[in-house]
Scaffold this motif. Structure first.
Motif, PDB file in Angstrom:
ATOM      1  N   SER A  32      -9.483   9.541  -0.551  1.00 14.24           N
ATOM      2  CA  SER A  32      -8.617   8.389  -0.291  1.00 14.24           C
ATOM      3  C   SER A  32      -8.016   8.565   1.093  1.00 14.24           C
ATOM      4  O   SER A  32      -6.986   9.207   1.245  1.00 14.24           O
ATOM      5  CB  SER A  32      -7.497   8.337  -1.322  1.00 14.24           C
TER       6      SER A  32
ATOM      7  N   LEU B 179      -0.210  -2.067  -5.368  1.00 15.41           N
ATOM      8  CA  LEU B 179       0.480  -0.947  -6.001  1.00 15.41           C
ATOM      9  C   LEU B 179       1.973  -1.242  -6.028  1.00 15.41           C
ATOM     10  O   LEU B 179       2.523  -1.741  -5.053  1.00 15.41           O
ATOM     11  CB  LEU B 179       0.264   0.338  -5.190  1.00 15.41           C
TER      12      LEU B 179
ATOM     13  N   GLN C 201     -13.989   1.845  -1.696  1.00 17.21           N
ATOM     14  CA  GLN C 201     -12.926   0.890  -1.440  1.00 17.21           C
ATOM     15  C   GLN C 201     -12.702   0.933   0.054  1.00 17.21           C
ATOM     16  O   GLN C 201     -12.784   2.001   0.654  1.00 17.21           O
ATOM     17  CB  GLN C 201     -11.617   1.312  -2.120  1.00 17.21           C
TER      18      GLN C 201
ATOM     19  N   LYS D  81      -3.233  -2.267  -0.029  1.00 19.37           N
ATOM     20  CA  LYS D  81      -4.229  -1.701   0.874  1.00 19.37           C
ATOM     21  C   LYS D  81      -5.588  -2.361   0.664  1.00 19.37           C
ATOM     22  O   LYS D  81      -6.320  -2.592   1.618  1.00 19.37           O
ATOM     23  CB  LYS D  81      -4.321  -0.193   0.635  1.00 19.37           C
ATOM     24  N   TYR D  82      -5.948  -2.625  -0.572  1.00 22.10           N
ATOM     25  CA  TYR D  82      -7.232  -3.255  -0.878  1.00 22.10           C
ATOM     26  C   TYR D  82      -6.976  -4.645  -1.457  1.00 22.10           C
ATOM     27  O   TYR D  82      -6.050  -4.830  -2.252  1.00 22.10           O
ATOM     28  CB  TYR D  82      -8.015  -2.388  -1.876  1.00 22.10           C
TER      29      TYR D  82
ATOM     30  N   TYR E 171     -13.455   8.065 -14.533  1.00 20.60           N
ATOM     31  CA  TYR E 171     -13.316   7.046 -13.481  1.00 20.60           C
ATOM     32  C   TYR E 171     -13.523   7.624 -12.079  1.00 20.60           C
ATOM     33  O   TYR E 171     -14.484   7.286 -11.409  1.00 20.60           O
ATOM     34  CB  TYR E 171     -11.949   6.370 -13.641  1.00 20.60           C
ATOM     35  N   TYR E 172     -12.617   8.466 -11.614  1.00 20.15           N
ATOM     36  CA  TYR E 172     -12.754   9.035 -10.272  1.00 20.15           C
ATOM     37  C   TYR E 172     -12.610  10.553 -10.276  1.00 20.15           C
ATOM     38  O   TYR E 172     -11.783  11.094 -11.013  1.00 20.15           O
ATOM     39  CB  TYR E 172     -11.660   8.516  -9.325  1.00 20.15           C
TER      40      TYR E 172
ATOM     41  N   ARG F 252      -2.538  -2.048 -14.534  1.00 18.13           N
ATOM     42  CA  ARG F 252      -2.854  -0.624 -14.647  1.00 18.13           C
ATOM     43  C   ARG F 252      -1.568   0.186 -14.553  1.00 18.13           C
ATOM     44  O   ARG F 252      -0.667  -0.172 -13.806  1.00 18.13           O
ATOM     45  CB  ARG F 252      -3.754  -0.164 -13.503  1.00 18.13           C
TER      46      ARG F 252
ATOM     47  N   THR G  78      -5.961  -5.367  -5.204  1.00 21.26           N
ATOM     48  CA  THR G  78      -5.034  -4.522  -5.953  1.00 21.26           C
ATOM     49  C   THR G  78      -3.732  -4.274  -5.208  1.00 21.26           C
ATOM     50  O   THR G  78      -3.742  -3.870  -4.045  1.00 21.26           O
ATOM     51  CB  THR G  78      -5.699  -3.154  -6.256  1.00 21.26           C
TER      52      THR G  78
ATOM     53  N   GLN H  20       2.573  -1.597  -2.114  1.00 25.05           N
ATOM     54  CA  GLN H  20       1.503  -1.232  -1.193  1.00 25.05           C
ATOM     55  C   GLN H  20       0.332  -2.153  -1.481  1.00 25.05           C
ATOM     56  O   GLN H  20      -0.037  -2.330  -2.638  1.00 25.05           O
ATOM     57  CB  GLN H  20       1.066   0.199  -1.484  1.00 25.05           C
TER      58      GLN H  20
ATOM     59  N   LYS I  56     -11.509   4.486   0.432  1.00 26.93           N
ATOM     60  CA  LYS I  56     -12.002   5.580  -0.405  1.00 26.93           C
ATOM     61  C   LYS I  56     -13.449   5.866  -0.020  1.00 26.93           C
ATOM     62  O   LYS I  56     -14.332   5.042  -0.245  1.00 26.93           O
ATOM     63  CB  LYS I  56     -11.940   5.172  -1.881  1.00 26.93           C
TER      64      LYS I  56
END
Ligand SMILES: *Cc1c(COP(=O)(O)O)cnc(C)c1O
Length: 468
Positions: free
Chosen positions: A369, A140, A395, A134-135, A324-325, A225, A138, A132, A374
Motif C-alpha cells: 500500500s 475511509l 488499486q 484515495k480510491y 483477501y489480502y 466495511r 472507497t 480519506q 496498492k
C-alpha cells in the motif's frame, strides 16, 4: 488450547504492567532495560485474552503472538536503543525520556505513503479530517471514538497515533459533513470504518455512525466495511461483552437494508482463529449475514513462513471466512525488525498459495500500500536477459493504472516500492509523472502534527530495572 469457551471481562495491560505480567507467567524478560527502552518509544497494550489464550509462554521469545504484541530490542536501531537504555539506567527525568522518544519517533517515518497531503477530502474547500478518499469507490472513515485497539500489534503502521502523534483528528459534529460528502460523491460505493479499531466503540456509537448510511438518499453506498483486529484480540466483543448482542443486531440491520456488510478481519496467525472464543465470534458474525474477509501483513518473526500462511488461509476458509489480502509490511516504525524483502515475500506467498485449494485463492498479494496505490508483486521473470519483478496495481489513484503489468529490475534486497528501479533502461515508472502532477494540483493544506505528552511511566522503569 482446545479448552471450552471461557467468558472474560476486558482487562487491559500497558507498559507499567510488563513486570507483573512476567512474574505471573514465571518468565524473565530477556533484557528488562531494553524492553523498557523500546516500550518508551513504541506503544504497548495487551489484554487478558491475548495473555492467557494466544501467547505460548513456553516458547519465548520466539512465540509469534509474543512477537506480535511485546516490545523487542531489535525494534530500535542500535544507537537509539543505547540512548534510551542510558536514560533509563540513570533514571533520567520523564521529560528527558519523552523528548528523546519523540525524536526517535519522528525518525521512524510516522506518516508513511503521503497519507496526509493527498488523501484528505474537501467539502466546499474545507478539509474533512477523519476521512480519506484515495480510491474512487472507497472512502475511509476514522471515528473519533475508535482510535485505539483491544491490544496493539508491534508492527502496526498506525503506531504513531497511539503514542500521541496525531494525523487524523475528527472533530465532534463532523458526522454531517461526512454524510454531505457522501451525498455529493455518488461514485463512492464503499465506506470503510477504520481506526485504531472501530470495534472498540460501544454499540450505540457504532450505530450512530452506520445507521445514517442506510438511508435511501445514500443508496449508492452498497458496501459497508469495518476494519478490525477485535476478532483476533478480543473476540468477546461479539460473544459476551455487555453490548455484544446489540452489535449483532446492528449487523443484521445493515444486511436487512440490502447492503453488504464486510468485517475486514486482521488475522496474522492461524492461532488467532483457533480458540473457542474466536470460533464462536466468527460463527456469530456470520450468523448475521455479514461476511468476514481476512487480511494481514507478512512480517518477520510472526508469519514469515509459507506453512503459516497456508494454514491461516485454510483455517479461514474452513470457518467460512474469505482470504483477501497479504500485505507487505509498511515503511514505518520498527520496519527493520519486521521487514521481509519483496523477493522473499513473493516466494512465501507463491509457496503458500500453491498449497491451498481454489477457495483460499481469493487472496491477493504480496501487496504494497504505497503512495500511488496498492502494488502487487505478480512474479519474478527472466526477460531479454534480465531478471525483473513483474508488478501490477490492485488499486490506484488513477483507476486506469490498475491491472497493467509493469517491470522493475530484480533486486533481492528491495523491501519497498521506493527501492525499485524500472527495468529495461527506462527512467521512470509509467505512473510517476501523473502522480507528480496530482501532487502539484492539490494545494495541500497540510495538517500540523501534534505531539501530545505521554503519561509518566517512571514506576515501570523502576520495576523493569529491578527485574533485570
Ligand atoms: C486498501 C485500501 C482501500 C480499499 O481497497 P480495496 O482494494 O477495495 O480493498 C481503500 N482505501 C485505502 C486508502 C486503502 O489502502
Amino acid at each position: 488450547m482446545n479448552h471450552a469457551l471461557t467468558v472474560r471481562k476486558y482487562q487491559v495491560y500497558t507498559t507499567k504492567d510488563i513486570p507483573d505480567i512476567f512474574r505471573r507467567y514465571h518468565r524473565d524478560p530477556e533484557d528488562g532495560v531494553a524492553m523498557a527502552a523500546v516500550s518508551s518509544v513504541l506503544p504497548f497494550r495487551v489484554n487478558e485474552y491475548v495473555l492467557e489464550e494466544l501467547i505460548d509462554w513456553h516458547r519465548l521469545p520466539d512465540d509469534p503472538i509474543y512477537q506480535l504484541t511485546f516490545p523487542q530490542k531489535g525494534m530500535l536501531a542500535a544507537g537509539d536503543l543505547e540512548r534510551m537504555e542510558d536514560l533509563i539506567r540513570r533514571r533520567a527525568p520523564d521529560e528527558e525520556v519523552q523528548q528523546a522518544a519523540n525524536e526517535i519517533r519522528y525518525r521512524l517515518n510516522p506518516h508513511p505513503a503521503g497519507q496526509r497531503e493527498l488523501n484528505v477530502p474537501r467539502l466546499d474547500g474545507r478539509p474533512l479530517p477523519g476521512l480519506q478518499h484515495k480510491y474512487r469507490e472507497t472512502v475511509l472513515f476514522f471515528p473519533s471514538q475508535g482510535q485505539t485497539c483491544h491490544a496493539y500489534c508491534t508492527y502496526c503502521f498506525r503506531w504513531a497515533q497511539f503514542v500521541g502523534i496525531r494525523e487524523m483528528k475528527f472533530a465532534a459534529g463532523e458526522a454531517e459533513s461526512f454524510h454531505e460528502y457522501l451525498r455529493r460523491h455518488t461514485e463512492v460505493t464503499d465506506v470503510l470504518f477504520t481506526g485504531g479499531d472501530p470495534m472498540v466503540m460501544k454499540a450505540h456509537h457504532l450505530r450512530a455512525h452506520i445507521e445514517p448510511l442506510l438511508s435511501p438518499e445514500l443508496d449508492h453506498i452498497q458496501d459497508i466495511r469495518i476494519g478490525t483486529k477485535s476478532v483476533a484480540y478480543w473476540p468477546y466483543r461479539f460473544v459476551s461483552d455487555a453490548d455484544a448482542d446489540e452489535v449483532l443486531r446492528l449487523f443484521e440491520d445493515v444486511v436487512g437494508s440490502g447492503r453488504h456488510l464486510a468485517v475486514m478481519a486482521h488475522y496474522s496467525h492461524p492461532r488467532e482463529l483457533s480458540t473457542p472464543a474466536a470460533r464462536e465470534c466468527i460463527r456469530r458474525i456470520r450468523g448475521t449475514g455479514a461476511e468476514i474477509r481476512c487480511q494481514a501483513p507478512l512480517v518477520r518473526h510472526v508469519n514469515d513462513d509459507p506453512g503459516v500462511w497456508s494454514e491461516l488461509w485454510m483455517q479461514e476458509v474452513r470457518q467460512g471466512c474469505i482470504p483477501y489480502y497479504m500485505f507487505v509490511e509498511r515503511d514505518t516504525g520498527p520496519k527493520n525488525y519486521f521487514e521481509v524483502p519483496l523477493a522473499e515475500a513473493y516466494h512465501i506467498f507463491a509457496e503458500a498459495y500453491r498449497r491451498v485449494s481454489g477457495l483460499a485463492r481469493t487472496v491477493r498479494g504480496p501487496s504494497m500500500s504505497a503512495t500511488p496505490g496498492k502494488v502487487r508483486i505478480l512474479g519474478i521473470a527472466e526477460c531479454r536477459g534480465q531478471s525483473v519483478f513483474v508488478l501490477t496495481f490492485l488499486q490506484a489513484r488513477d483507476p486506469a493504472w490498475v491491472q497493467r503489468p509493469f517491470f522493475a529490475r530484480f533486486d533481492p534486497k528491495a523491501t519497498w516500492l521506493t527501492d525499485l528501479k524500472p527495468a529495461f533502461g527506462q527512467k521512470r515508472f509509467f505512473f510517476e509523472e501523473p502522480l507528480e502532477a496530482m501532487r502539484r494540483s492539490r494545494a495541500a493544506a497540510s495538517l500540523t502534527l501534534e505531539v501530545m505528552p505521554q503519561p509518566a511511566e517512571s514506576c515501570v522503569l523502576e520495576d523493569l530495572l529491578g527485574a533485570s
